[in-house]
Design a protein around this motif. Structure first.
Motif, PDB file in Angstrom:
ATOM      1  N   MET A  80       0.846  -1.186   0.000  1.00 55.41           N
ATOM      2  CA  MET A  80       0.000   0.000   0.000  1.00 55.41           C
ATOM      3  C   MET A  80       0.885   1.241   0.000  1.00 55.41           C
ATOM      4  N   SER A  81       0.554   2.208  -0.861  1.00 55.84           N
ATOM      5  CA  SER A  81       1.378   3.409  -0.977  1.00 55.84           C
ATOM      6  C   SER A  81       1.201   4.302   0.239  1.00 55.84           C
ATOM      7  N   ARG A  82       2.228   5.067   0.557  1.00 56.89           N
ATOM      8  CA  ARG A  82       2.180   6.008   1.658  1.00 56.89           C
ATOM      9  C   ARG A  82       1.422   7.262   1.227  1.00 56.89           C
ATOM     10  N   HIS A  83       0.737   7.877   2.182  1.00 57.91           N
ATOM     11  CA  HIS A  83      -0.135   9.013   1.906  1.00 57.91           C
ATOM     12  C   HIS A  83       0.488  10.274   2.491  1.00 57.91           C
ATOM     13  N   ILE A  84       0.770  11.255   1.655  1.00 60.21           N
ATOM     14  CA  ILE A  84       1.364  12.513   2.084  1.00 60.21           C
ATOM     15  C   ILE A  84       0.353  13.640   1.941  1.00 60.21           C
ATOM     16  N   LEU A  85       0.224  14.448   2.988  1.00 59.95           N
ATOM     17  CA  LEU A  85      -0.641  15.624   2.961  1.00 59.95           C
ATOM     18  C   LEU A  85       0.235  16.865   2.798  1.00 59.95           C
ATOM     19  N   ILE A  86       0.029  17.592   1.702  1.00 62.63           N
ATOM     20  CA  ILE A  86       0.757  18.833   1.429  1.00 62.63           C
ATOM     21  C   ILE A  86      -0.132  20.008   1.822  1.00 62.63           C
ATOM     22  N   VAL A  87       0.376  20.877   2.700  1.00 63.59           N
ATOM     23  CA  VAL A  87      -0.360  22.080   3.100  1.00 63.59           C
ATOM     24  C   VAL A  87       0.436  23.278   2.592  1.00 63.59           C
ATOM     25  N   GLU A  88       0.000  23.833   1.474  1.00 67.74           N
ATOM     26  CA  GLU A  88       0.739  24.887   0.755  1.00 67.74           C
ATOM     27  C   GLU A  88      -0.265  25.715  -0.023  1.00 67.74           C
ATOM     28  N   ASP A  89      -0.231  27.054   0.167  1.00 72.03           N
ATOM     29  CA  ASP A  89      -1.220  27.907  -0.490  1.00 72.03           C
ATOM     30  C   ASP A  89      -0.791  28.377  -1.871  1.00 72.03           C
ATOM     31  N   GLU A  90       0.487  28.240  -2.224  1.00 69.18           N
ATOM     32  CA  GLU A  90       0.934  28.600  -3.567  1.00 69.18           C
ATOM     33  C   GLU A  90       0.712  27.403  -4.494  1.00 69.18           C
ATOM     34  N   GLU A  91      -0.234  27.557  -5.408  1.00 72.83           N
ATOM     35  CA  GLU A  91      -0.660  26.407  -6.207  1.00 72.83           C
ATOM     36  C   GLU A  91       0.468  25.824  -7.049  1.00 72.83           C
ATOM     37  N   VAL A  92       1.301  26.676  -7.633  1.00 76.07           N
ATOM     38  CA  VAL A  92       2.394  26.172  -8.472  1.00 76.07           C
ATOM     39  C   VAL A  92       3.334  25.305  -7.646  1.00 76.07           C
ATOM     40  N   SER A  93       3.674  25.777  -6.449  1.00 76.62           N
ATOM     41  CA  SER A  93       4.553  24.999  -5.569  1.00 76.62           C
ATOM     42  C   SER A  93       3.890  23.697  -5.148  1.00 76.62           C
ATOM     43  N   GLY A 145      -5.743   8.230  10.528  1.00 73.69           N
ATOM     44  CA  GLY A 145      -4.942   7.025  10.494  1.00 73.69           C
ATOM     45  C   GLY A 145      -4.352   6.694   9.142  1.00 73.69           C
ATOM     46  N   ARG A 146      -4.674   7.492   8.124  1.00 78.86           N
ATOM     47  CA  ARG A 146      -4.201   7.202   6.771  1.00 78.86           C
ATOM     48  C   ARG A 146      -3.186   8.217   6.256  1.00 78.86           C
ATOM     49  N   ILE A 147      -2.939   9.292   6.999  1.00 83.09           N
ATOM     50  CA  ILE A 147      -1.908  10.252   6.618  1.00 83.09           C
ATOM     51  C   ILE A 147      -0.584   9.783   7.205  1.00 83.09           C
ATOM     52  N   ASP A 148       0.395   9.534   6.349  1.00 81.18           N
ATOM     53  CA  ASP A 148       1.677   9.007   6.805  1.00 81.18           C
ATOM     54  C   ASP A 148       2.725  10.085   7.007  1.00 81.18           C
ATOM     55  N   CYS A 149       2.547  11.256   6.387  1.00 83.91           N
ATOM     56  CA  CYS A 149       3.506  12.349   6.533  1.00 83.91           C
ATOM     57  C   CYS A 149       2.836  13.640   6.090  1.00 83.91           C
ATOM     58  N   ILE A 150       3.200  14.755   6.738  1.00 84.49           N
ATOM     59  CA  ILE A 150       2.652  16.059   6.387  1.00 84.49           C
ATOM     60  C   ILE A 150       3.798  16.988   5.999  1.00 84.49           C
ATOM     61  N   VAL A 151       3.666  17.619   4.831  1.00 85.43           N
ATOM     62  CA  VAL A 151       4.616  18.639   4.387  1.00 85.43           C
ATOM     63  C   VAL A 151       3.897  19.969   4.514  1.00 85.43           C
ATOM     64  N   LEU A 152       4.408  20.840   5.382  1.00 82.34           N
ATOM     65  CA  LEU A 152       3.642  21.986   5.857  1.00 82.34           C
ATOM     66  C   LEU A 152       4.380  23.310   5.640  1.00 82.34           C
ATOM     67  N   ASP A 153       3.716  24.238   4.968  1.00 84.55           N
ATOM     68  CA  ASP A 153       4.223  25.601   4.868  1.00 84.55           C
ATOM     69  C   ASP A 153       3.838  26.351   6.147  1.00 84.55           C
ATOM     70  N   LEU A 154       4.552  27.413   6.470  1.00 86.51           N
ATOM     71  CA  LEU A 154       4.241  28.186   7.673  1.00 86.51           C
ATOM     72  C   LEU A 154       3.394  29.410   7.379  1.00 86.51           C
ATOM     73  N   MET A 155       3.646  30.064   6.250  1.00 85.50           N
ATOM     74  CA  MET A 155       2.929  31.312   5.922  1.00 85.50           C
ATOM     75  C   MET A 155       1.696  30.979   5.093  1.00 85.50           C
ATOM     76  N   LEU A 156       0.571  30.827   5.789  1.00 87.89           N
ATOM     77  CA  LEU A 156      -0.674  30.427   5.162  1.00 87.89           C
ATOM     78  C   LEU A 156      -1.773  31.423   5.518  1.00 87.89           C
ATOM     79  N   VAL A 202       2.569  11.330  13.919  1.00 86.22           N
ATOM     80  CA  VAL A 202       2.653  11.462  12.460  1.00 86.22           C
ATOM     81  C   VAL A 202       3.810  12.388  12.097  1.00 86.22           C
ATOM     82  N   PRO A 203       4.702  11.992  11.201  1.00 84.01           N
ATOM     83  CA  PRO A 203       5.834  12.847  10.830  1.00 84.01           C
ATOM     84  C   PRO A 203       5.373  14.141  10.161  1.00 84.01           C
ATOM     85  N   ILE A 204       5.950  15.259  10.611  1.00 87.60           N
ATOM     86  CA  ILE A 204       5.645  16.565  10.035  1.00 87.60           C
ATOM     87  C   ILE A 204       6.948  17.215   9.590  1.00 87.60           C
ATOM     88  N   LEU A 205       6.999  17.628   8.321  1.00 89.72           N
ATOM     89  CA  LEU A 205       8.151  18.337   7.780  1.00 89.72           C
ATOM     90  C   LEU A 205       7.707  19.730   7.377  1.00 89.72           C
TER      91      LEU A 205
END
Length: 237
Positions: free
Chosen positions: A1-14, A47-58, A77-80
């Motif tokens: 089963m693939s790992r699930h990453i949640l990206i929290v970023e307001d710049e759509e291109v990024s 329980g299905r989010i394996d890692c979060i990539v998080l911007d600070l300026m949102l 849950v790992p947060i980067l």
């Protein structure tokens, strides 16, 4: 089963660029552009989010607030954090809020992918019981009135229970495994955080201060996790 990453970023291109590269690595990806949406996605995928990539300026809700809110729901849950904020105070506060890794923009894609991969592997390794091979594994440890369950990411001191983050577990286990040894800060950086250049000696000091609050009767005068002036730290059970 693939790992699930949640990206929290307001710049759509990024965000789209991150999504494309993570999907090329075989990850499932969800994206959010603000805090409320991120917390809703986290709850919906409990329980299905394996890692979060998080911007600070949102917009509306900072990445710091999101990190704290997620830590109230899930300590492990790992947060980067991936941010243009490069000041030492920004990094220190992010670690205080519960992030595991911190990278500044602009960043090198291979390093980002490596850090995410390492976080996922570390979390899995810490949470998964070892095979029955006869080799000893440090799953639990007791000292003074403290009981640490490394597998459950949990520390109990007296009647107080504290959930630990992935990096808190990793660091505390490292101290326990090297009980009595003087551990220089640069050695801790190398062995616990691998190649993470954005983690500094000050960040280690912040993690140590948090661990002292969990394990010491008087954190200002520690007897278990003591400082070695000009060098680093020493753990004494």
């Amino acid at each position: 089963m693939s790992r699930h990453i949640l990206i929290v970023e307001d710049e759509e291109v990024s965000a789209r660029g991150l999504q494309f590269n993570f999907e090329q690595e075989g990850y499932e990806v969800s994206m959010c552009g603000d805090g409320p949406a991120a917390l809703a996605a986290f709850d919906e995928n409990a329980g299905r989010i394996d890692c979060i990539v998080l911007d600070l300026m949102l917009p509306g809700m900072s990445g710091y607030e999101i990190c704290r809110a997620i830590r109230e729901k899930d300590a492990t849950v790992p947060i980067l954090v991936l941010s243009a904020r490069a000041l030492a105070e920004d990094k220190a506060y992010a670690f205080d809020c519960g992030t595991d890794q911190y990278m500044t923009k602009p960043f090198a894609l291979p390093e980002l992918l490596s850090r995410v991969r390492n976080l996922l592997e570390r979390h899995t390794r810490l949470a998964t019981p070892p095979p029955e091979s006869g080799a000893e594994s440090l799953d639990e440890f007791d000292f003074d009135d403290v009981h640490v369950d490394f597998r459950a990411f949990q520390l109990r001191k007296g009647d107080r229970v504290q959930q630990l983050t992935t990096m808190e577990v990793q660091l505390l286990r490292y101290f326990v495994e090297h009980e009595g040894a003087v551990l220089p800060r640069n050695q801790i950086l190398r062995d616990v955080w691998d190649q993470t250049a954005d983690v500094t000696s000050r960040s280690i000091d912040n993690f140590v201060m948090r661990l002292r609050k969990y394990i010491e009767d008087d954190p200002a005068n520690p007897v278990h996790l003591v400082s070695v002036r000009g060098t680093g730290y020493r753990f004494l059970a």
